[in-house]
Design a protein around this motif. Structure first.
Motif, PDB file in Angstrom:
ATOM      1  N   ASN A 146      34.402  64.737  37.591  1.00  0.00           N
ATOM      2  CA  ASN A 146      33.411  63.898  36.921  1.00  0.00           C
ATOM      3  C   ASN A 146      31.997  64.471  36.933  1.00  0.00           C
ATOM      4  O   ASN A 146      31.073  63.839  36.415  1.00  0.00           O
ATOM      5  CB  ASN A 146      33.397  62.508  37.577  1.00  0.00           C
ATOM      6  CG  ASN A 146      34.660  61.725  37.282  1.00  0.00           C
ATOM      7  OD1 ASN A 146      34.883  61.258  36.162  1.00  0.00           O
ATOM      8  ND2 ASN A 146      35.523  61.588  38.288  1.00  0.00           N
ATOM      9  N   GLY A 147      31.839  65.660  37.523  1.00  0.00           N
ATOM     10  CA  GLY A 147      30.529  66.298  37.544  1.00  0.00           C
ATOM     11  C   GLY A 147      29.501  65.502  38.325  1.00  0.00           C
ATOM     12  O   GLY A 147      28.327  65.423  37.917  1.00  0.00           O
ATOM     13  N   THR A 199      29.381  58.667  43.793  1.00  0.00           N
ATOM     14  CA  THR A 199      30.651  58.727  44.516  1.00  0.00           C
ATOM     15  C   THR A 199      31.567  57.634  43.987  1.00  0.00           C
ATOM     16  O   THR A 199      31.340  56.452  44.242  1.00  0.00           O
ATOM     17  CB  THR A 199      30.436  58.536  46.030  1.00  0.00           C
ATOM     18  OG1 THR A 199      29.582  59.589  46.521  1.00  0.00           O
ATOM     19  CG2 THR A 199      31.756  58.583  46.777  1.00  0.00           C
ATOM     20  N   PHE A 200      32.597  58.034  43.238  1.00  0.00           N
ATOM     21  CA  PHE A 200      33.546  57.083  42.649  1.00  0.00           C
ATOM     22  C   PHE A 200      34.751  56.832  43.550  1.00  0.00           C
ATOM     23  O   PHE A 200      35.414  55.803  43.428  1.00  0.00           O
ATOM     24  CB  PHE A 200      34.064  57.603  41.305  1.00  0.00           C
ATOM     25  CG  PHE A 200      33.014  57.736  40.232  1.00  0.00           C
ATOM     26  CD1 PHE A 200      31.738  57.218  40.395  1.00  0.00           C
ATOM     27  CD2 PHE A 200      33.310  58.377  39.036  1.00  0.00           C
ATOM     28  CE1 PHE A 200      30.777  57.340  39.403  1.00  0.00           C
ATOM     29  CE2 PHE A 200      32.350  58.506  38.034  1.00  0.00           C
ATOM     30  CZ  PHE A 200      31.091  57.996  38.223  1.00  0.00           C
ATOM     31  N   THR A 229      36.986  55.984  36.511  1.00  0.00           N
ATOM     32  CA  THR A 229      37.550  55.730  35.183  1.00  0.00           C
ATOM     33  C   THR A 229      39.072  55.914  35.160  1.00  0.00           C
ATOM     34  O   THR A 229      39.674  55.878  34.095  1.00  0.00           O
ATOM     35  CB  THR A 229      36.939  56.678  34.146  1.00  0.00           C
ATOM     36  OG1 THR A 229      37.298  58.025  34.476  1.00  0.00           O
ATOM     37  CG2 THR A 229      35.424  56.547  34.106  1.00  0.00           C
ATOM     38  N   PHE A 230      39.676  56.133  36.346  1.00  0.00           N
ATOM     39  CA  PHE A 230      41.108  56.427  36.439  1.00  0.00           C
ATOM     40  C   PHE A 230      41.452  57.666  35.616  1.00  0.00           C
ATOM     41  O   PHE A 230      42.562  57.810  35.111  1.00  0.00           O
ATOM     42  CB  PHE A 230      41.923  55.223  35.953  1.00  0.00           C
ATOM     43  CG  PHE A 230      43.327  55.135  36.517  1.00  0.00           C
ATOM     44  CD1 PHE A 230      43.841  56.110  37.354  1.00  0.00           C
ATOM     45  CD2 PHE A 230      44.141  54.057  36.213  1.00  0.00           C
ATOM     46  CE1 PHE A 230      45.125  56.024  37.868  1.00  0.00           C
ATOM     47  CE2 PHE A 230      45.432  53.951  36.722  1.00  0.00           C
ATOM     48  CZ  PHE A 230      45.922  54.939  37.542  1.00  0.00           C
ATOM     49  N   CYS A 231      40.483  58.565  35.495  1.00  0.00           N
ATOM     50  CA  CYS A 231      40.650  59.800  34.719  1.00  0.00           C
ATOM     51  C   CYS A 231      41.294  59.512  33.367  1.00  0.00           C
ATOM     52  O   CYS A 231      42.285  60.153  32.979  1.00  0.00           O
ATOM     53  CB  CYS A 231      41.470  60.818  35.501  1.00  0.00           C
ATOM     54  SG  CYS A 231      40.543  61.646  36.823  1.00  0.00           S
ATOM     55  N   ALA A 232      40.729  58.535  32.644  1.00  0.00           N
ATOM     56  CA  ALA A 232      41.280  58.156  31.343  1.00  0.00           C
ATOM     57  C   ALA A 232      41.295  59.341  30.391  1.00  0.00           C
ATOM     58  O   ALA A 232      42.188  59.453  29.541  1.00  0.00           O
ATOM     59  CB  ALA A 232      40.468  57.008  30.752  1.00  0.00           C
ATOM     60  N   VAL A 250      40.357  50.937  33.300  1.00  0.00           N
ATOM     61  CA  VAL A 250      39.207  50.146  32.851  1.00  0.00           C
ATOM     62  C   VAL A 250      38.073  51.137  32.628  1.00  0.00           C
ATOM     63  O   VAL A 250      37.576  51.756  33.571  1.00  0.00           O
ATOM     64  CB  VAL A 250      38.793  49.089  33.899  1.00  0.00           C
ATOM     65  CG1 VAL A 250      37.561  48.334  33.431  1.00  0.00           C
ATOM     66  CG2 VAL A 250      39.934  48.109  34.146  1.00  0.00           C
ATOM     67  N   VAL A 251      37.698  51.320  31.360  1.00  0.00           N
ATOM     68  CA  VAL A 251      36.731  52.354  30.999  1.00  0.00           C
ATOM     69  C   VAL A 251      35.395  51.724  30.602  1.00  0.00           C
ATOM     70  O   VAL A 251      35.308  50.532  30.314  1.00  0.00           O
ATOM     71  CB  VAL A 251      37.258  53.245  29.859  1.00  0.00           C
ATOM     72  CG1 VAL A 251      38.486  54.018  30.313  1.00  0.00           C
ATOM     73  CG2 VAL A 251      37.595  52.409  28.622  1.00  0.00           C
TER      74      VAL A 251
END
Length: 291
Positions: A26-27, A52-53, A139-142, A102-103
């Protein structure tokens, strides 16, 4: 069927590979943190933030013999089946995809932070240090789930259909899952993962507590956990119930258009009556003056 992730906390060794992979994909910037003492002093950073996600929490406890024991738990967006954050957002900046994630669309967000107040897991965070702050969360790596180009050859040799499928599936796996070295995280269809969780618990009933966290909490989530330690001791909320938060508010939200329309008609009627009465009084006054 929507995608989900099963987290087997008995396998977690707190290597934090998932945490690093999440930041890399996610950079996200590194954070300047300090050792903050027990309990949980080895946890770094101390909490989720806009940088931090994914966070591995360190929980210090004692075992049945009174000896020190560390338990580890992941913190991050649960990707609810019926997300309260999306329901609370007045501009549709948050939404649940068919794939399960969930985005968030930052072009729609105007910074009301209703999502932060609505989330039962306290996940969405705000960019407090930014002049144009936005909401941030996992973002659950959507983007990875939607799929990308898979390699078609290795050492100039074309891959078989089976190898192509394997590479394609690997590319579509969330970064944290792909980085996990112990199999703590497993990605797949939600129904299949629930069956997998039940199979593990049935096979080793003395190892796991009889609870799949996320199966029914707030209507169900896309991230689900099994553990050998009660979830309340790991810092998970256990007072949420099985009903989703939007199910409490949606009847009222759906009634708003009708209420607003009805109120508008009522006020228009009151105005018409009052205006007609005022004209009648004025006309009577004019007739009296002329007489």
């Amino acid at each position: 069927m929507s995608k989900a992730c099963l987290v087997d906390l008995t396998k977690c060794i707190a290597c934090r590979a998932c945490q690093v992979a999440c930041k890399e994909w996610n950079g996200l910037e590194a954070e300047h943190t300090e050792f903050f003492g027990a309990p949980g002093g080895y946890q770094n950073p101390p909490a989720l933030s806009s940088k931090t996600f994914t966070l591995i929490r360190f929980v210090e406890m004692t075992d049945n013999n009174g000896k020190l024991k560390w338990a580890f738990a992941r913190s991050g967006c649960m990707h609810c089946q019926d997300p309260a954050c999306a329901s609370a957002c007045p501009v549709g900046a948050l939404r649940k995809t068919d794939e399960g994630a969930v985005v968030y669309d930052d072009t729609k967000c105007f910074g009301c932070r209703y999502c932060m107040m609505a989330c039962p897991f306290d996940v969405p965070t705000f960019q407090w240090d930014s002049p144009i702050p936005l909401i941030r969360k996992c973002t659950f790596c959507a983007d990875r789930q939607r799929g990308g180009d898979a390699i078609t050859s290795v050492n100039d040799q074309p891959l078989s259909k089976e190898s192509l499928a394997r590479h394609r599936d690997s590319n579509r796996t969330p970064a944290c899952v792909k980085a996990c070295p112990t199999g703590t995280l497993k990605f797949g269809e939600r129904g299949q993962l629930l069956a997998e969780a039940r199979n593990r618990m049935t096979a080793e009933p003395d190892k796991y507590i009889d609870h799949i966290y996320g199966e029914q909490e707030v209507g169900g989530t896309s991230w689900m956990y099994i553990s050998d330690v009660p979830f309340d001791q790991l810092g998970f909320r256990t007072d949420l119930g099985k009903r989703s938060y939007p199910s409490y508010t949606s009847p009222a939200m759906k009634a708003i258009p009708a209420v607003v329309t009805g109120l508008g008609l009522l006020l228009s009627g009151v105005y018409w009556v009052a205006n007609r009465k005022a004209k009648a009084v004025k006309s009577a006054q004019e007739d009296s003056d002329q007489a």
